[in-house]
Design a protein around this motif. Structure first.
Motif, mmCIF file in Angstrom:
data_model
loop_
_atom_site.group_PDB
_atom_site.id
_atom_site.type_symbol
_atom_site.label_atom_id
_atom_site.label_comp_id
_atom_site.label_asym_id
_atom_site.label_seq_id
_atom_site.Cartn_x
_atom_site.Cartn_y
_atom_site.Cartn_z
ATOM 1 N N ALA A 1 9.300 89.933 37.716
ATOM 2 C CA ALA A 1 8.389 89.720 36.583
ATOM 3 C C ALA A 1 7.185 88.879 37.000
ATOM 4 C CB ALA A 1 9.143 89.048 35.442
ATOM 5 N N ARG A 2 7.404 87.906 37.860
ATOM 6 C CA ARG A 2 6.310 87.045 38.311
ATOM 7 C C ARG A 2 5.277 87.835 39.115
ATOM 8 N NH1 ARG A 2 9.359 83.622 40.451
ATOM 9 N NH2 ARG A 2 9.284 84.361 42.605
ATOM 10 N N ASP A 3 5.751 88.795 39.915
ATOM 11 C CA ASP A 3 4.860 89.620 40.736
ATOM 12 C C ASP A 3 4.715 91.021 40.139
ATOM 13 O OD1 ASP A 3 4.642 87.516 42.544
ATOM 14 O OD2 ASP A 3 6.420 88.156 43.653
ATOM 15 N N HIS A 4 4.716 91.085 38.808
ATOM 16 C CA HIS A 4 4.754 92.383 38.125
ATOM 17 C C HIS A 4 3.576 93.273 38.518
ATOM 18 C CE1 HIS A 4 4.030 95.235 34.789
ATOM 19 N NE2 HIS A 4 5.350 95.326 34.805
ATOM 20 N N ASP A 5 2.379 92.724 38.548
ATOM 21 C CA ASP A 5 1.204 93.544 38.845
ATOM 22 C C ASP A 5 1.279 94.121 40.256
ATOM 23 O OD1 ASP A 5 0.256 92.987 36.350
ATOM 24 O OD2 ASP A 5 -1.107 91.387 36.994
ATOM 25 N N LEU A 6 1.660 93.290 41.213
ATOM 26 C CA LEU A 6 1.779 93.749 42.594
ATOM 27 C C LEU A 6 2.849 94.829 42.726
ATOM 28 C CD1 LEU A 6 1.090 93.425 45.634
ATOM 29 C CD2 LEU A 6 2.825 91.627 45.733
ATOM 30 N N CYS A 7 4.004 94.603 42.094
ATOM 31 C CA CYS A 7 5.108 95.572 42.178
ATOM 32 C C CYS A 7 4.760 96.869 41.454
ATOM 33 C CB CYS A 7 6.379 94.959 41.588
ATOM 34 S SG CYS A 7 7.033 93.552 42.525
ATOM 35 N N GLN A 8 4.117 96.751 40.304
ATOM 36 C CA GLN A 8 3.751 97.940 39.542
ATOM 37 C C GLN A 8 2.730 98.788 40.315
ATOM 38 O OE1 GLN A 8 5.427 98.562 36.884
ATOM 39 N NE2 GLN A 8 4.420 100.499 36.364
ATOM 40 N N ASN A 9 1.795 98.125 40.970
ATOM 41 C CA ASN A 9 0.813 98.844 41.783
ATOM 42 C C ASN A 9 1.509 99.599 42.914
ATOM 43 O OD1 ASN A 9 -1.917 99.514 42.711
ATOM 44 N ND2 ASN A 9 -1.478 98.095 44.386
ATOM 45 N N ALA A 10 2.465 98.940 43.594
ATOM 46 C CA ALA A 10 3.208 99.599 44.671
ATOM 47 C C ALA A 10 4.028 100.766 44.134
ATOM 48 C CB ALA A 10 4.121 98.588 45.371
ATOM 49 N N LEU B 1 3.370 104.630 45.329
ATOM 50 C CA LEU B 1 4.447 105.340 46.020
ATOM 51 C C LEU B 1 4.862 106.592 45.256
ATOM 52 C CD1 LEU B 1 6.373 105.399 48.391
ATOM 53 C CD2 LEU B 1 7.907 103.879 47.142
ATOM 54 N N THR B 2 4.936 106.498 43.922
ATOM 55 C CA THR B 2 5.291 107.660 43.102
ATOM 56 C C THR B 2 4.277 108.783 43.290
ATOM 57 O OG1 THR B 2 6.327 106.214 41.459
ATOM 58 C CG2 THR B 2 5.773 108.454 40.757
ATOM 59 N N GLU B 3 2.998 108.423 43.315
ATOM 60 C CA GLU B 3 1.945 109.429 43.487
ATOM 61 C C GLU B 3 2.044 110.109 44.856
ATOM 62 O OE1 GLU B 3 -2.950 109.761 43.217
ATOM 63 O OE2 GLU B 3 -1.941 107.816 43.161
ATOM 64 N N GLN B 4 2.310 109.327 45.891
ATOM 65 C CA GLN B 4 2.421 109.899 47.228
ATOM 66 C C GLN B 4 3.592 110.876 47.305
ATOM 67 O OE1 GLN B 4 2.100 107.115 50.603
ATOM 68 N NE2 GLN B 4 1.333 105.585 49.152
ATOM 69 N N ILE B 5 4.732 110.486 46.750
ATOM 70 C CA ILE B 5 5.913 111.358 46.799
ATOM 71 C C ILE B 5 5.673 112.626 45.991
ATOM 72 C CG2 ILE B 5 8.355 111.541 46.202
ATOM 73 C CD1 ILE B 5 8.561 108.505 46.647
ATOM 74 N N LEU C 1 4.591 97.980 51.247
ATOM 75 C CA LEU C 1 5.727 98.870 51.020
ATOM 76 C C LEU C 1 5.290 100.287 50.701
ATOM 77 C CD1 LEU C 1 8.800 99.251 50.671
ATOM 78 C CD2 LEU C 1 8.493 98.648 48.265
ATOM 79 N N ALA C 2 4.331 100.445 49.772
ATOM 80 C CA ALA C 2 3.943 101.782 49.332
ATOM 81 C C ALA C 2 3.406 102.618 50.482
ATOM 82 C CB ALA C 2 2.915 101.677 48.208
ATOM 83 N N ALA C 3 2.512 102.026 51.283
ATOM 84 C CA ALA C 3 1.913 102.785 52.376
ATOM 85 C C ALA C 3 2.940 103.136 53.452
ATOM 86 C CB ALA C 3 0.760 101.991 52.986
ATOM 87 N N ALA C 4 3.717 102.141 53.884
ATOM 88 C CA ALA C 4 4.669 102.377 54.976
ATOM 89 C C ALA C 4 5.811 103.278 54.532
ATOM 90 C CB ALA C 4 5.215 101.041 55.475
ATOM 91 N N ALA C 5 6.452 102.945 53.410
ATOM 92 C CA ALA C 5 7.565 103.767 52.935
ATOM 93 C C ALA C 5 7.074 105.141 52.495
ATOM 94 C CB ALA C 5 8.273 103.058 51.780
ATOM 95 N N GLY C 6 5.840 105.200 51.941
ATOM 96 C CA GLY C 6 5.294 106.488 51.526
ATOM 97 C C GLY C 6 5.168 107.452 52.689
ATOM 98 N N ARG C 7 4.637 106.972 53.804
ATOM 99 C CA ARG C 7 4.528 107.829 54.996
ATOM 100 C C ARG C 7 5.902 108.268 55.473
ATOM 101 N NH1 ARG C 7 0.607 103.946 56.380
ATOM 102 N NH2 ARG C 7 2.127 102.865 57.705
ATOM 103 N N LEU C 8 6.823 107.350 55.461
ATOM 104 C CA LEU C 8 8.172 107.654 55.929
ATOM 105 C C LEU C 8 8.825 108.724 55.052
ATOM 106 C CD1 LEU C 8 10.386 106.670 57.976
ATOM 107 C CD2 LEU C 8 11.188 105.187 56.166
ATOM 108 N N ILE C 9 8.765 108.544 53.740
ATOM 109 C CA ILE C 9 9.406 109.485 52.825
ATOM 110 C C ILE C 9 8.718 110.841 52.857
ATOM 111 C CG2 ILE C 9 9.901 109.930 50.385
ATOM 112 C CD1 ILE C 9 10.272 106.910 50.041
ATOM 113 N N GLN C 10 7.397 110.845 52.982
ATOM 114 C CA GLN C 10 6.684 112.116 53.070
ATOM 115 C C GLN C 10 7.115 112.904 54.307
ATOM 116 O OE1 GLN C 10 2.297 112.015 51.936
ATOM 117 N NE2 GLN C 10 2.768 109.826 51.871
#
Length: 583
Positions: A323-332, A336-340, A566-575
């Motif tokens: 909750a404290r880092d909500h904006d950062l987590c929501q952005n990630a 990531l959802t868009e990339q997948i 996370l989004a960039a690295a995991a996104g490439r991996l999952i793609q």
């Protein structure tokens, strides 16, 4: 001499103790470690010889006399001077080589003087150091330092001969302490000065001051920087996983069940799974699969209730951090959802479904005249069906104590992104305790909106990564698809308290850590890949562990240092994995 917790180096110390006493059921109350953390060869042999010649009851009774006293460490060190001399003289006729070991220990004692800083010199207990110097100078045949009369009298009194029996040795130590140190048998405790800091100050203090993480074979849930929450125990308790026996088997199983919840499988089915998986390097180990549901009819003990409370506190910290880092987590999460989703749109393969119009399916024509079923045609389903499942494995060992909140957030973001794209996902954490590798399902494939259960994640215990991967292979047999992707959140540092047992090729037992653990884990990754399972890892660990991560996972590895990566690295991996699975 110091009592210790159960670490990899101390396992080597324990082996020295066992070799000296010949009793592999002995649980030493003390271990001897050098200032650099390495086992002290000679003094660990002495610990074993004290047990061999004077038993276990007398030393325990002796050290218990001053337990909690403000001068406990001084009494401990001086008592070991007496025990050392008595055990040495008693054993020497049977083991002449002990003389050379003692001489080498004395030389090492004085050689280490040149490596001490001024601060370390100031921290030394001058009485203990003076008496130790006299002892080891005498061993080397040299003239010792000049001592005041009372210190010389204490030194002579602690040179106990090997002719003494248990009672005589105990009485001699107590008499020396009474005469020269005025110890009357009653421990004098000093009321500690304590300062209490709230959660706002704790993170800052753990950055400013040194903290230590200790893992044991009793479950302890906590934070790496919070004193008393990491399960620091005496060596006698920390050996439980190594001293397995038939009478302990039921107790250990019940303990694991109380801590993690009842098994997914009935005993017979679980035994069959273990028969297939607990082989080779994992012979003698056990598996436990659970969803965390309490066992019916099992009473909740006080220690188990405390663990539940600690787990709930960690879950609150996980949710609060998210909750404290909500904006950062929501952005990630959105990125990531868009990339997948975009990757799946490009590589989707529409399935053919039965319909009342489309291309005629010759195999179904008979259904119309016989059954009156007009669905004898095939058409393409425009919706994207992934055709594979994803398993997320979270390393739940104590090496992750310092980043539990981060791992919980990462697991949630990955799981939520995959679920939003219609990909069935399961989340499982794993750790090892008392010889059991526990796979705890936080979210199953059919759990709707179950991603938030990942915030129940906590870290404790050890991690036998190779056996955890074998267990995951068993779980995947129940997945609702034929193709599978396994993603691990890991620091690539396998480490377990249960040794690898001797085999025909390797006659000696080995610790499950270091290169041995890495090689075993890499072998299990290859075995899963040979079964057609895609295995990848998101690595967040130390620079020193990068070679191990590369050796285990190869190119199917994404390293991150911060949440915004996370989004960039995991996104490439999952793609990459989606492209392979959709090919």
């Amino acid at each position: 001499m110091e009592s210790g917790s159960y670490s990899a180096r101390q396992r080597r110390a324990i082996n020295l103790v066992w070799t000296a006493c010949g009793d592999y059921r002995f649980e030493p109350q003390f271990l001897a470690m050098q200032s650099d953390g390495q086992p002290d060869f000679y003094m660990n042999c002495i610990i074993g010889l004290v047990h061999k010649w004077f038993g276990d009851a007398m030393p325990k009774r002796l050290f218990a006399r001053w337990a909690g006293d403000v001068r406990q460490s001084t009494y401990d060190d001086l008592a070991w001077l007496a025990l050392e001399n008595a055990a040495y003289e008693r054993e020497l006729p049977e083991r002449p080589a002990l003389e050379g070991l003692r001489h080498a220990h004395a030389e090492a004692f004085f050689a280490s003087e040149y490596q001490l800083s001024r601060q370390e010199w100031m921290e030394k207990n001058q009485l203990v150091y003076a008496l130790q110097s006299v002892r080891w100078k005498t061993v080397l045949g040299q003239k010792g330092p000049l001592l005041p009369p009372w210190e010389k009298g204490l030194s002579d009194a602690l040179s106990c001969p090997g002719t003494m029996d248990e009672a005589g040795l105990e009485a001699a130590v107590l008499a020396a302490f009474h005469k020269y140190l005025h110890f009357d048998g009653a421990a004098r405790r000093k009321t500690p000065f304590t300062l209490h800091f709230g959660d706002r100050w704790a993170p800052l203090l753990t950055k400013l001051f040194t903290t230590e993480m200790v893992r044991t074979d009793d479950l302890a849930i906590g934070r790496s920087g919070v004193p008393g929450e990491n399960g620091i125990v005496r060596a006698s308790n920390a050996l439980r996983a190594r001293l397995s026996s038939n009478e302990r088997e039921t107790e250990d199983r019940d303990y694991v069940e109380r801590c993690f919840g009842r098994s997914l499988y009935p005993p017979r089915q679980l035994a069959l799974i273990e028969q297939r998986t607990c082989t080779g390097n994992h012979l003698g180990c056990r598996l436990w699969f659970t969803r965390g549901e309490p066992a019916p009819g099992k009473p909740v003990s006080a220690d188990t209730q405390r663990l539940f409370e600690q787990a709930e506190e960690q879950a609150k910290r996980n949710r609060a951090a998210f909750a404290r880092d909500h904006d950062l987590c929501q952005n990630a999460l959105l990125r990531l959802t868009e990339q997948i989703r975009n990757c799946m749109l490009i590589h989707r393969q529409p399935e053919s479904v039965t319909a009342r119009q489309g291309c005629l399916d010759g195999r179904r024509v008979w259904r119309e005249p016989v059954l009156g079923d007009g669905r004898v045609f095939l058409r393409s389903d425009e919706e994207s069906h992934p055709g594979f499942t994803v398993d997320l494995m979270l390393d739940g060992s104590a090496s992750r104590l310092h980043c539990q909140e981060i791992i919980a957030a990462q697991g949630y973001i990955l799981a939520k992104s995959l679920s939003s794209c219609g990909i069935p996902v399961r989340i499982t954490s794993f750790c090892s305790l008392r010889g059991y590798t526990v796979l705890r399902i936080l979210k199953d494939f059919g759990d709707k909106n179950g991603e938030r259960n990942v915030f129940d994640y906590f870290a404790a215990g050890w991690n036998r990564d190779g056996l955890a991967l074998r267990g995951m292979g068993e779980l995947m047999k129940s997945a609702p698809a034929d193709r599978h992707l396994l993603i691990l959140l890991t620091d690539a540092s396998p480490d377990d308290s249960r040794k690898i047992l001797p085999s025909g090729k390797i006659p000696l037992s080995r610790d499950y850590d270091g290169q041995t653990g890495v090689d075993d884990t890499a072998e299990e990754v290859r075995a899963l890949r040979q079964q057609g399972i895609r295995v990848a890892a998101v690595f967040m660990g130390e620079n020193a562990a990068v070679p191990a991560a590369n050796a285990i996972y190869g190119r199917d590895l994404a390293r991150i240092r911060r949440m915004d990566q996370l989004a960039a690295a995991a996104g490439r991996l999952i793609q990459d994995e989606i492209r392979e699975l959709s090919g």
